[in-house]
Design a protein around this motif. Structure first.
Motif, PDB file in Angstrom:
ATOM      1  N   ARG A 226       1.899   8.018   1.990  1.00 21.59           N
ATOM      2  CA  ARG A 226       1.759   9.453   1.717  1.00 21.59           C
ATOM      3  C   ARG A 226       2.815   9.819   0.685  1.00 21.59           C
ATOM      4  NH1 ARG A 226       5.036   8.800   6.403  1.00 21.59           N
ATOM      5  NH2 ARG A 226       6.830  10.122   5.997  1.00 21.59           N
ATOM      6  N   LYS A 227       2.597  10.914   0.001  1.00 23.73           N
ATOM      7  CA  LYS A 227       3.440  11.260  -1.159  1.00 23.73           C
ATOM      8  C   LYS A 227       4.924  11.425  -0.838  1.00 23.73           C
ATOM      9  CE  LYS A 227       0.238  12.973  -4.581  1.00 23.73           C
ATOM     10  NZ  LYS A 227      -1.020  12.533  -3.935  1.00 23.73           N
ATOM     11  N   ASP A 228       5.246  11.862   0.386  1.00 23.00           N
ATOM     12  CA  ASP A 228       6.661  12.090   0.701  1.00 23.00           C
ATOM     13  C   ASP A 228       7.324  10.865   1.353  1.00 23.00           C
ATOM     14  OD1 ASP A 228       5.263  12.269   3.049  1.00 23.00           O
ATOM     15  OD2 ASP A 228       6.480  13.895   3.879  1.00 23.00           O
ATOM     16  N   LEU A 229       6.663   9.712   1.272  1.00 22.32           N
ATOM     17  CA  LEU A 229       7.238   8.480   1.836  1.00 22.32           C
ATOM     18  C   LEU A 229       7.871   7.658   0.712  1.00 22.32           C
ATOM     19  CD1 LEU A 229       7.408   6.571   4.397  1.00 22.32           C
ATOM     20  CD2 LEU A 229       5.298   5.526   3.558  1.00 22.32           C
ATOM     21  N   VAL A 230       9.100   7.164   0.968  1.00 19.05           N
ATOM     22  CA  VAL A 230       9.723   6.238   0.019  1.00 19.05           C
ATOM     23  C   VAL A 230       9.368   4.816   0.465  1.00 19.05           C
ATOM     24  CG1 VAL A 230      11.907   5.415  -0.950  1.00 19.05           C
ATOM     25  CG2 VAL A 230      11.587   7.852  -0.486  1.00 19.05           C
ATOM     26  N   VAL A 231       8.892   4.011  -0.457  1.00 18.75           N
ATOM     27  CA  VAL A 231       8.506   2.626  -0.150  1.00 18.75           C
ATOM     28  C   VAL A 231       9.365   1.704  -1.006  1.00 18.75           C
ATOM     29  CG1 VAL A 231       6.619   0.951  -0.157  1.00 18.75           C
ATOM     30  CG2 VAL A 231       6.147   3.359   0.366  1.00 18.75           C
ATOM     31  N   ALA A 232      10.155   0.853  -0.347  1.00 17.41           N
ATOM     32  CA  ALA A 232      11.082   0.001  -1.105  1.00 17.41           C
ATOM     33  C   ALA A 232      10.903  -1.462  -0.732  1.00 17.41           C
ATOM     34  CB  ALA A 232      12.521   0.446  -0.839  1.00 17.41           C
ATOM     35  N   ASP A 233      11.059  -2.322  -1.718  1.00 14.05           N
ATOM     36  CA  ASP A 233      10.935  -3.764  -1.491  1.00 14.05           C
ATOM     37  C   ASP A 233      12.241  -4.456  -1.873  1.00 14.05           C
ATOM     38  OD1 ASP A 233       9.701  -6.201  -0.913  1.00 14.05           O
ATOM     39  OD2 ASP A 233       7.809  -5.496  -1.773  1.00 14.05           O
ATOM     40  N   THR A 241       5.665  -5.831  -6.330  1.00 12.23           N
ATOM     41  CA  THR A 241       4.842  -6.514  -5.333  1.00 12.23           C
ATOM     42  C   THR A 241       3.560  -5.714  -5.105  1.00 12.23           C
ATOM     43  OG1 THR A 241       5.947  -5.265  -3.618  1.00 12.23           O
ATOM     44  CG2 THR A 241       6.848  -7.449  -4.115  1.00 12.23           C
ATOM     45  N   LYS A 242       2.651  -6.340  -4.367  1.00 15.69           N
ATOM     46  CA  LYS A 242       1.398  -5.648  -4.034  1.00 15.69           C
ATOM     47  C   LYS A 242       1.727  -4.342  -3.305  1.00 15.69           C
ATOM     48  CE  LYS A 242      -3.070  -6.437  -1.883  1.00 15.69           C
ATOM     49  NZ  LYS A 242      -3.826  -7.165  -0.867  1.00 15.69           N
ATOM     50  N   MET A 243       2.705  -4.391  -2.387  1.00 15.51           N
ATOM     51  CA  MET A 243       3.080  -3.182  -1.636  1.00 15.51           C
ATOM     52  C   MET A 243       3.567  -2.082  -2.577  1.00 15.51           C
ATOM     53  SD  MET A 243       5.971  -2.674   1.338  1.00 15.51           S
ATOM     54  CE  MET A 243       7.350  -2.559   0.198  1.00 15.51           C
ATOM     55  N   ILE A 244       4.399  -2.452  -3.543  1.00 14.54           N
ATOM     56  CA  ILE A 244       4.937  -1.461  -4.488  1.00 14.54           C
ATOM     57  C   ILE A 244       3.819  -0.887  -5.363  1.00 14.54           C
ATOM     58  CG2 ILE A 244       6.411  -1.279  -6.571  1.00 14.54           C
ATOM     59  CD1 ILE A 244       7.999  -1.132  -3.951  1.00 14.54           C
ATOM     60  N   LEU A 245       2.913  -1.733  -5.821  1.00 13.25           N
ATOM     61  CA  LEU A 245       1.797  -1.247  -6.653  1.00 13.25           C
ATOM     62  C   LEU A 245       0.918  -0.280  -5.871  1.00 13.25           C
ATOM     63  CD1 LEU A 245       0.885  -4.592  -8.474  1.00 13.25           C
ATOM     64  CD2 LEU A 245       1.880  -2.543  -9.522  1.00 13.25           C
ATOM     65  N   GLU A 246       0.652  -0.619  -4.597  1.00 11.91           N
ATOM     66  CA  GLU A 246      -0.200   0.261  -3.779  1.00 11.91           C
ATOM     67  C   GLU A 246       0.526   1.576  -3.469  1.00 11.91           C
ATOM     68  OE1 GLU A 246      -3.075  -3.088  -1.668  1.00 11.91           O
ATOM     69  OE2 GLU A 246      -1.544  -2.116  -0.430  1.00 11.91           O
ATOM     70  N   ALA A 247       1.841   1.499  -3.275  1.00 16.58           N
ATOM     71  CA  ALA A 247       2.622   2.709  -2.994  1.00 16.58           C
ATOM     72  C   ALA A 247       2.632   3.620  -4.225  1.00 16.58           C
ATOM     73  CB  ALA A 247       4.041   2.332  -2.595  1.00 16.58           C
ATOM     74  N   GLY A 251       1.055   7.541  -4.905  1.00 18.87           N
ATOM     75  CA  GLY A 251       1.943   8.647  -5.280  1.00 18.87           C
ATOM     76  C   GLY A 251       3.268   8.666  -4.545  1.00 18.87           C
ATOM     77  N   CYS A 252       3.612   7.559  -3.852  1.00 19.99           N
ATOM     78  CA  CYS A 252       4.907   7.481  -3.157  1.00 19.99           C
ATOM     79  C   CYS A 252       6.008   7.200  -4.180  1.00 19.99           C
ATOM     80  CB  CYS A 252       4.953   6.297  -2.187  1.00 19.99           C
ATOM     81  SG  CYS A 252       3.660   6.255  -0.982  1.00 19.99           S
ATOM     82  N   LYS A 253       7.253   7.460  -3.766  1.00 21.18           N
ATOM     83  CA  LYS A 253       8.375   6.979  -4.572  1.00 21.18           C
ATOM     84  C   LYS A 253       8.509   5.491  -4.231  1.00 21.18           C
ATOM     85  CE  LYS A 253      11.792   9.534  -5.712  1.00 21.18           C
ATOM     86  NZ  LYS A 253      12.950  10.429  -5.625  1.00 21.18           N
ATOM     87  N   ALA A 254       8.274   4.618  -5.206  1.00 21.67           N
ATOM     88  CA  ALA A 254       8.258   3.177  -4.945  1.00 21.67           C
ATOM     89  C   ALA A 254       9.437   2.512  -5.664  1.00 21.67           C
ATOM     90  CB  ALA A 254       6.942   2.580  -5.418  1.00 21.67           C
ATOM     91  N   VAL A 255      10.226   1.748  -4.917  1.00 18.88           N
ATOM     92  CA  VAL A 255      11.452   1.156  -5.466  1.00 18.88           C
ATOM     93  C   VAL A 255      11.399  -0.361  -5.275  1.00 18.88           C
ATOM     94  CG1 VAL A 255      13.977   1.197  -5.370  1.00 18.88           C
ATOM     95  CG2 VAL A 255      12.696   3.276  -4.792  1.00 18.88           C
ATOM     96  N   GLY A 256      11.311  -1.092  -6.373  1.00 18.08           N
ATOM     97  CA  GLY A 256      11.225  -2.555  -6.312  1.00 18.08           C
ATOM     98  C   GLY A 256      12.584  -3.218  -6.095  1.00 18.08           C
ATOM     99  N   GLY A 257      12.579  -4.550  -5.954  1.00 21.26           N
ATOM    100  CA  GLY A 257      13.776  -5.287  -5.566  1.00 21.26           C
ATOM    101  C   GLY A 257      14.778  -5.604  -6.671  1.00 21.26           C
ATOM    102  N   VAL A 258      14.368  -5.438  -7.939  1.00 21.42           N
ATOM    103  CA  VAL A 258      15.271  -5.810  -9.036  1.00 21.42           C
ATOM    104  C   VAL A 258      16.543  -4.952  -9.021  1.00 21.42           C
ATOM    105  CG1 VAL A 258      15.515  -5.979 -11.548  1.00 21.42           C
ATOM    106  CG2 VAL A 258      13.352  -6.566 -10.486  1.00 21.42           C
ATOM    107  N   GLY A 259      16.362  -3.666  -8.744  1.00 22.27           N
ATOM    108  CA  GLY A 259      17.512  -2.749  -8.732  1.00 22.27           C
ATOM    109  C   GLY A 259      18.542  -3.136  -7.691  1.00 22.27           C
ATOM    110  N   MET A 260      18.084  -3.616  -6.526  1.00 22.23           N
ATOM    111  CA  MET A 260      19.011  -4.052  -5.473  1.00 22.23           C
ATOM    112  C   MET A 260      19.880  -5.200  -5.984  1.00 22.23           C
ATOM    113  SD  MET A 260      17.935  -5.919  -1.911  1.00 22.23           S
ATOM    114  CE  MET A 260      19.135  -6.512  -0.725  1.00 22.23           C
ATOM    115  N   LEU A 261      19.207  -6.147  -6.639  1.00 20.33           N
ATOM    116  CA  LEU A 261      19.893  -7.320  -7.176  1.00 20.33           C
ATOM    117  C   LEU A 261      20.967  -6.888  -8.181  1.00 20.33           C
ATOM    118  CD1 LEU A 261      19.547 -10.427  -7.037  1.00 20.33           C
ATOM    119  CD2 LEU A 261      18.109 -10.262  -9.053  1.00 20.33           C
ATOM    120  N   GLN A 262      20.580  -5.989  -9.069  1.00 19.95           N
ATOM    121  CA  GLN A 262      21.511  -5.570 -10.126  1.00 19.95           C
ATOM    122  C   GLN A 262      22.642  -4.706  -9.555  1.00 19.95           C
ATOM    123  OE1 GLN A 262      19.164  -3.975 -13.425  1.00 19.95           O
ATOM    124  NE2 GLN A 262      19.047  -6.072 -14.186  1.00 19.95           N
TER     125      GLN A 262
END
Ligand code: NAD
Length: 287
Positions: A226-233, A241-247, A251-262
């Motif tokens: 849902r739009k107000d859910l943050v989805v992070a990998d 990832t598939k989860m991030i693309l679907e999020a 319309g969710c705020k989707a945050v991939g794993g590269v930022g965590m690494l950096q």
């Protein structure tokens, strides 16, 4: 690089096995050179059994700091002089800082993850989180969420060897962060998972699923987005990832794993030299 190294150059290093694939030497050496700091960062392939000798070397060579990777993170936590709050709860450290012979062990995966969320406008304080996984990355995130004042952390894991670790994290956090409610459930209980996701502010995948070669897998049904859910990998390969693309599609705020690494690197650099790492410059240099 060769021109930069002198008789005064301080040594920093990554210890573990394997280390040959690590991006850390390139990132830190670029940053030292960029900032005019007289350090060199190397990677050493060592076993758990060799770690007492590694600590003798750290002290003998007066190394300012460095990192530990698998399988050396747990033994490192036993060999340092002091531990950060998160490293103490987890019993592992991935980073050390040597202050005039006093070595402090830190675990910065969780801080990097939380800082990256902050860069995306999400503050975990007072929030309800669902975190999938109970391995190294998941535990670091769960502990950091609790330390940062999350209201609830719902851990879901399959009933494999990691499940007991989730239970142990719950017990440790009940003692150290009693204001954070931690629950542990079976990831295969899809009804319970759906209920938890419906009631949470952020859902995090910290399992190996979604990572190559499991990149066609997602553990969260997209109908729950849902739009107000943050989805992070935590997974950064693939970058999305598939989860991030679907999020993103939902319309969710989707945050991939590269930022965590950096952001982990940024946290470590600040611990080592007290400066903000020139990350943008490094990313441009790499591109
Ligand atoms: P780990 O081996 O410590 O833990 C693996 C986790 O995956 C466990 O919780 C396990 O139960 C779960 N798992 C395994 N098979 C599963 C399945 N079939 N279905 C559901 N869950 C399953 O691994 P880790 O070091 O914690 O790494 C986990 C993920 O985090 C990896 O994808 C890794 O790339 C990523 N990671 C990212 C960063 C970063 O900086 N972005 C840092 C560390 C790890």
């Amino acid at each position: 690089m060769e021109k930069r190294i002198s008789g005064h150059t301080g040594l920093m290093a990554l210890f573990g096995s394997p280390v040959g694939h690590s991006g850390s030497p390139a990132m830190y050496n670029f940053s030292f050179q960029h900032d005019g700091l007289d350090y060199a960062y190397m990677a050493f392939d060592v076993t758990v059994e060799q770690m007492p000798k590694v600590f003798e070397a750290i002290r003998l060579f007066k190394m300012r700091g460095g990192n530990f990777t698998m399988p050396c993170k747990n033994i490192a936590a036993e060999l340092v002089d002091k531990l950060s709050p998160a490293a103490e709860i987890i019993g592992a450290c991935n980073t050390f800082v040597n202050d005039d012979g006093v070595i402090t062990g830190h675990i910065t995966d969780g801080i990097g993850f939380v800082n990256n969320l902050a860069l995306h406008g999400f503050d975990v304080k007072g929030k309800k989180a669902v975190v999938l996984g109970a391995g190294g990355a998941a535990t670091a995130i769960q502990v950091q969420f609790a330390l940062e004042g999350a209201k609830e952390v719902h851990i879901f894991n399959i009933k494999d060897d990691f499940y007991a670790r989730a239970e142990s994290t719950k017990a440790k956090l009940a003692e150290k962060c009693p204001e954070c409610v931690v629950t542990v459930d079976d990831l295969d209980d899809k009804e319970k998972l759906a209920e938890a996701v419906k009631g949470c502010d952020i859902v995090v995948n910290a399992t190996i699923m979604g990572m190559k070669p499991h990149d066609d897998v997602t553990l969260i049904d997209k109908s729950l987005f849902r739009k107000d859910l943050v989805v992070a990998d935590t997974v950064y390969n693939p970058e999305k990832t598939k989860m991030i693309l679907e999020a993103e599609a939902a319309g969710c705020k989707a945050v991939g794993g590269v930022g965590m690494l950096q952001q982990q690197g940024v946290v470590n650099y600040e611990l080592f030299v007290g400066k903000k790492m020139p990350l943008d410059e490094y990313n441009r240099f790499q591109a």
